[in-house]
Design a protein around this motif. Sequence first.
Motif, short mmCIF file in Angstrom:
data_model
loop_
_atom_site.label_atom_id
_atom_site.label_comp_id
_atom_site.label_asym_id
_atom_site.label_seq_id
_atom_site.Cartn_x
_atom_site.Cartn_y
_atom_site.Cartn_z
N ALA A 1 0.84 -1.20 0.00
CA ALA A 1 0.00 0.00 0.00
C ALA A 1 0.87 1.25 0.00
CB ALA A 1 -0.91 0.01 1.22
N TRP A 2 0.53 2.20 -0.84
CA TRP A 2 1.27 3.47 -0.86
C TRP A 2 1.00 4.28 0.40
CZ3 TRP A 2 4.84 5.45 -4.34
CH2 TRP A 2 5.17 4.58 -5.39
N THR A 3 -0.01 3.91 1.15
CA THR A 3 -0.30 4.58 2.41
C THR A 3 0.46 3.95 3.57
OG1 THR A 3 -2.26 3.14 2.55
CG2 THR A 3 -2.60 5.39 1.73
N ASP A 4 1.26 2.94 3.30
CA ASP A 4 2.09 2.30 4.33
C ASP A 4 3.03 3.35 4.94
OD1 ASP A 4 4.42 0.85 5.50
OD2 ASP A 4 3.42 -0.92 4.67
N ASN B 1 -2.75 8.86 -0.42
CA ASN B 1 -4.10 8.32 -0.54
C ASN B 1 -4.55 8.30 -2.00
OD1 ASN B 1 -4.66 7.73 2.18
ND2 ASN B 1 -5.23 9.86 2.62
N GLU C 1 -2.66 5.52 -3.91
CA GLU C 1 -3.17 4.20 -3.55
C GLU C 1 -4.51 3.92 -4.22
OE1 GLU C 1 -3.50 0.42 -1.75
OE2 GLU C 1 -1.82 1.73 -2.27
N ARG C 2 -5.40 4.89 -4.27
CA ARG C 2 -6.70 4.69 -4.93
C ARG C 2 -6.50 4.34 -6.40
NH1 ARG C 2 -8.24 9.30 -1.95
NH2 ARG C 2 -7.96 10.62 -3.79
N LYS D 1 -3.74 3.22 -7.83
CA LYS D 1 -3.01 1.95 -7.96
C LYS D 1 -3.96 0.78 -7.91
CE LYS D 1 -2.01 -0.72 -4.89
NZ LYS D 1 -1.66 -1.37 -3.61
N LYS D 2 -4.89 0.80 -6.94
CA LYS D 2 -5.83 -0.30 -6.80
C LYS D 2 -6.66 -0.49 -8.08
CE LYS D 2 -6.51 -0.24 -1.76
NZ LYS D 2 -7.46 0.07 -0.66
#
Length: 423
Positions: free
Chosen positions: A222-225, A409, A412-413, A415-416
């Motif tokens: 996750a890029w939010t990691d 955020n 990540e959105r 990317k998914k």
Amino acid sequence: MSRRSLLRGAAISAGAVTLPSLLAACGGGPGGDGKTVTLGSNASDAVPKTAFQSAFDAYQKQSGKTVKVNTVDHNTFQENINRYLQGSPDDVFMWFAGNRMQFFAEKGLLTDISDVWSGFKGFSDALKAQSTGHDGKQYFVPYYYYPWAVFHRKSLFQQHGYEPPKTFDQYTALAKQMQKDGLTPIAFGDKDGWPAMGTFDYINLRANGYDFHASLMAGKEAWTDPKVKQVFDLWRSLMPYHQKGANGRTWEEAGQSLQQRKTGMAVFGLPHPGTQFPEAEHADLDFFPFPEIDPAHGQDSVEAPIDGFLMSKKAKNKDAARNFLTYLATPVAEDSYLASDPNNVGVNSGASTAKYTELQKKSAVLVAGAQHISQFLDRDTRPDFASTVMIPALQTFINKPDDIDGLLNSIERQKKSIFAAAD
């Protein structure tokens, strides 16, 4: 040679780039005479263009065949590669190893050259792996590589008594001192969209290690990691020492500022500063590995992109193309190129190092000593994710480095969505 621009039109669905007539004009044309092989080239800069022509001339003399080179400027070639390969591509074209090759192999736009590869000598297992698609077949002929590092002028460091830093804290301290000495510490230009990726990659590799970096590029993290947030926090701490207005500056202009002694350091690939320095000043160019952040990872990873050649699926002269690719895989072909371009390092173990510059020799040692070799962000992840998400994201960060949570955020959105569509 310029480090490639990203293919902003990589995803067919994006449909954002119109194929210019310049690139559309490339291609082998209908049929083929068996004696002519067409080559799509992105080597529009003077040094690599001349160096490649030396290698092609040697092949033509040896084989009696003709190589028709269709040269297009870097950005145009990269931005339109997807449509180019679906249109009327040349028999052979220049491109990149690893994920960037595998992407087009999976789309069925490349010709399997496993039969040609079976006769190759001088290539390591690692090089073969970087030339192999997910189906286990070979599609790529590696030609040279070049490491990324932090470049500087020897004389400037000697003049001010600077020492190459080994840790991130030392790197920051050096930047502060350069600022006190009236220099802009870090040359920086991201108008082309990809140069900032080198800095991101190195901070991530040094802070979180190669395995996390590879997993993040593969869409598995996750890029939010918090680990990713740390990367941007560390990078933000360096922003006061970078050239301002980076999104309006090309990498060439950043390199020229280093040559003009206006800046003290630059995170670049080997060819970039080399092409901006007069030949008489090449000996004054030096580099040090990107500094350590976490001792657990040290400086064990090196970004060393591999460039080479592929055969398009629609090649008209496949026999001539195979013959040409067989030649390009030889030490003689690499030697012919490197005789005119001191900004890259040959991949074939049989290539001569006798005429290598000190910088080339140092580059070879750096890569040979690395425990992990990455290919650069836009090659280690999906091209559409790199082009449609990461280019604007990093440019946004450069303009507004304080909203890291919002940025991650958003990444990540997207990317998914992109990686889910690919599953």
